[in-house]
Write an enzyme that holds these catalytic residues in place. Sequence first.
Site, short mmCIF file in Angstrom:
data_model
loop_
_atom_site.label_atom_id
_atom_site.label_comp_id
_atom_site.label_asym_id
_atom_site.label_seq_id
_atom_site.Cartn_x
_atom_site.Cartn_y
_atom_site.Cartn_z
N GLY A 1 15.84 59.88 8.38
CA GLY A 1 14.55 60.56 8.47
C GLY A 1 13.42 59.58 8.77
N SER B 1 21.29 57.65 3.09
CA SER B 1 21.51 57.71 4.54
C SER B 1 20.63 58.78 5.17
CB SER B 1 22.99 57.94 4.86
OG SER B 1 23.42 59.21 4.45
N ASP B 2 20.44 59.89 4.48
CA ASP B 2 19.51 60.90 4.99
C ASP B 2 18.09 60.35 5.05
OD1 ASP B 2 21.03 63.57 5.22
OD2 ASP B 2 21.62 62.86 3.25
N ASP B 3 17.70 59.64 3.98
CA ASP B 3 16.35 59.10 3.93
C ASP B 3 16.11 58.12 5.08
OD1 ASP B 3 15.89 60.52 1.59
OD2 ASP B 3 16.49 58.85 0.30
#
Lengths: 390, 390
Positions: free
Chosen positions: A173, A168-170
């Site tokens: 980003g 989810s962070d990737d």
Amino acid sequence: MLPLEGLKVVELGHYIAGPFATRLLADMGAEVIKVEPPEGDPIRGWGSTHNGHPVWFSIHGRNKMSVTLDLKSPEGRARVIALCARADALVENFRPGYLERIGLGPLVLQAANPRLVIARVSGYGQDGPYRDKPAFGAIGEAMGGLRHLTANPGQAEFPPPRCGVSISDDLAGMYAAMAVVSACWGRDRKGEAGRGRIVDLDLVSSVFSLMEGMLPEYGLTGAIRQPAGAAIPTAAPTNTYPCGDGKWLCVAGNSDLIFGRLMRAIGRPELAADPRMVNNTSRCLHVGELDGAIADWTRTLSAKDAQAVLEAAEVPCSRLFDMRDCVEDPHFQAREMVIPVQDPLLGPVLHPAPPFRFDGVTPPEMVRWTAPAIGAHNEHVFGTLLGDAA
Amino acid sequence: MLPLEGLKVVELGHYIAGPFATRLLADMGAEVIKVEPPEGDPIRGWGSTHNGHPVWFSIHGRNKMSVTLDLKSPEGRARVIALCARADALVENFRPGYLERIGLGPLVLQAANPRLVIARVSGYGQDGPYRDKPAFGAIGEAMGGLRHLTANPGQAEFPPPRCGVSISDDLAGMYAAMAVVSACWGRDRKGEAGRGRIVDLDLVSSVFSLMEGMLPEYGLTGAIRQPAGAAIPTAAPTNTYPCGDGKWLCVAGNSDLIFGRLMRAIGRPELAADPRMVNNTSRCLHVGELDGAIADWTRTLSAKDAQAVLEAAEVPCSRLFDMRDCVEDPHFQAREMVIPVQDPLLGPVLHPAPPFRFDGVTPPEMVRWTAPAIGAHNEHVFGTLLGDAA
């Protein structure tokens, strides 16, 4: 020449999502100035170290400059504003409201530079009832709908696993990088007034954006998509099969032509000719029988040998590559996907190639330098670029 | 006004990756002309249908125009060249070499328009020993390193599952969208000669780009990252726990302060005070004991009730949302993440909001129209935009 050369980006980021956005921009040639607290981005403490330096961060901070500032001091605030005054974009991933509280909100920054694009990455977004909750990648995956799907049906002993990385962070980003460049293109297009946009990105929406047709299907019929393990419910046979050496083989045998080749390769030509298996729709009705036949065959071979047989029959398949498989694979080598780099802090290390290749630039040329030490560029940035004695 | 208004994109795409790239560009305001064969993109046949029309495609093709062309006919080729002559960018995801074989390779297209950015999405890339293999998302996930990680260790009965969606296609599409806009920004920046770049994107590299520090770790020490189920090997406690109603609860309790609140909330204050649990490093050594204590407590409650208790204690956690959970959640509602849309083909349907929000534009305003019928814009595009009688 890289496509984003000349684009100036300031990062007020930490951990994964914000810094990943700016790393993608830096890989494409942007000037990225990463602003860290004097003790450094806490992500520098994650994962293994070598020579006392974090290994992952060699990649996560590559192609960036690092400066240190205390954002709560008047001097630190003034320098952030000065950096933003000369920049095209800012990427930040503090909790919503934090920058405003320390006097560095968008109003302040765009007063210094109305052309500044500001991308704000957070767990839940800049508004809504959950905006003040702390952001954790796992929660974004769970709320966005992905964790529900990453599971084997009928398997209650083990939890649905992570997909293995901070997806989810990737994703957030990546969307932030995309939105920053889009806002800059829009600002700079001919005849445009040139105001910098403010972009709101969040982990939950980023995951939710990948839910294919599940939302309209639920809205139309009330049907709720359930996990399907390694299978695809609407395609057969495609699954991951156990091999004799305890490894797994992923096989995509669901097109009609490939299906015939697959059945002949595993010694079951009668299934290729079976009228019950004539097309994907009818094969889906007999998927258990087909998966059983394939697994009976894969269990008799190592994953490598089974893959070799199926590849000779032109059936798409792959072992589940680990890092050694990637490094040793001839395609990875021919494509320069594994780049030996000299890291001044770590010594010789391997970096993955950027995922985008622009004509005229080789992957090794895109890795211009590895992650800098904390504050390595204080003098250059504060002295030369900003022109004050640091 | 949307950031990419005025950007003209031609899509020679099918299935997922190429069309997802252009949908993201279209959501941000680009003019996207999707070129389909007369029978339509085969993705229109995937998933459930309603009123005879595909449901997923309502989203996958939204904000685009659809035209039909036979690329192998002289007229079809001439029209593709004419479309590219007026465009900023082309996104294609045919097998490498196909466009060249039918006379529509980059040399031909950039002869008509040297400013044309060309993004080429494929399974393995435009070169290397595997470039001619057919591209399947599952293979990209397996070769890029993700499928190896998406698993519960010690669990041999079931295969490592998919993460539930076509993640390698999605990632490649996102990188393509990002690269297209970056190449356009670079081409259009002040003083630039304005040549269109050719960008090479592939499923395997897109997945491989997310492997965090695993590649340099392997290079430095030979250590190969292994799957860790729902846990994170370097953080404790964070995992997914079984609840009394058979559902799962994802909990991120690994920061020191949150850990204390979590232990008190589950009635184990002595663990919060235990010197063995004083920081993350030492908690990782006792993660089995902590996970057991948390699971013993979650098993006594439904997932909803357990979540309510932990949320009251300010411990980040979430049930594994399915589509109903998303639609019914107050945050999704407040953020307009679920958008009721009138689809001329399907009737009223729900669309997910775009994952990026630009100030001054609401999510519903970004969904300008749902996916068109095959060739719905032939007359407008060939008659009005290209100016020939269609």
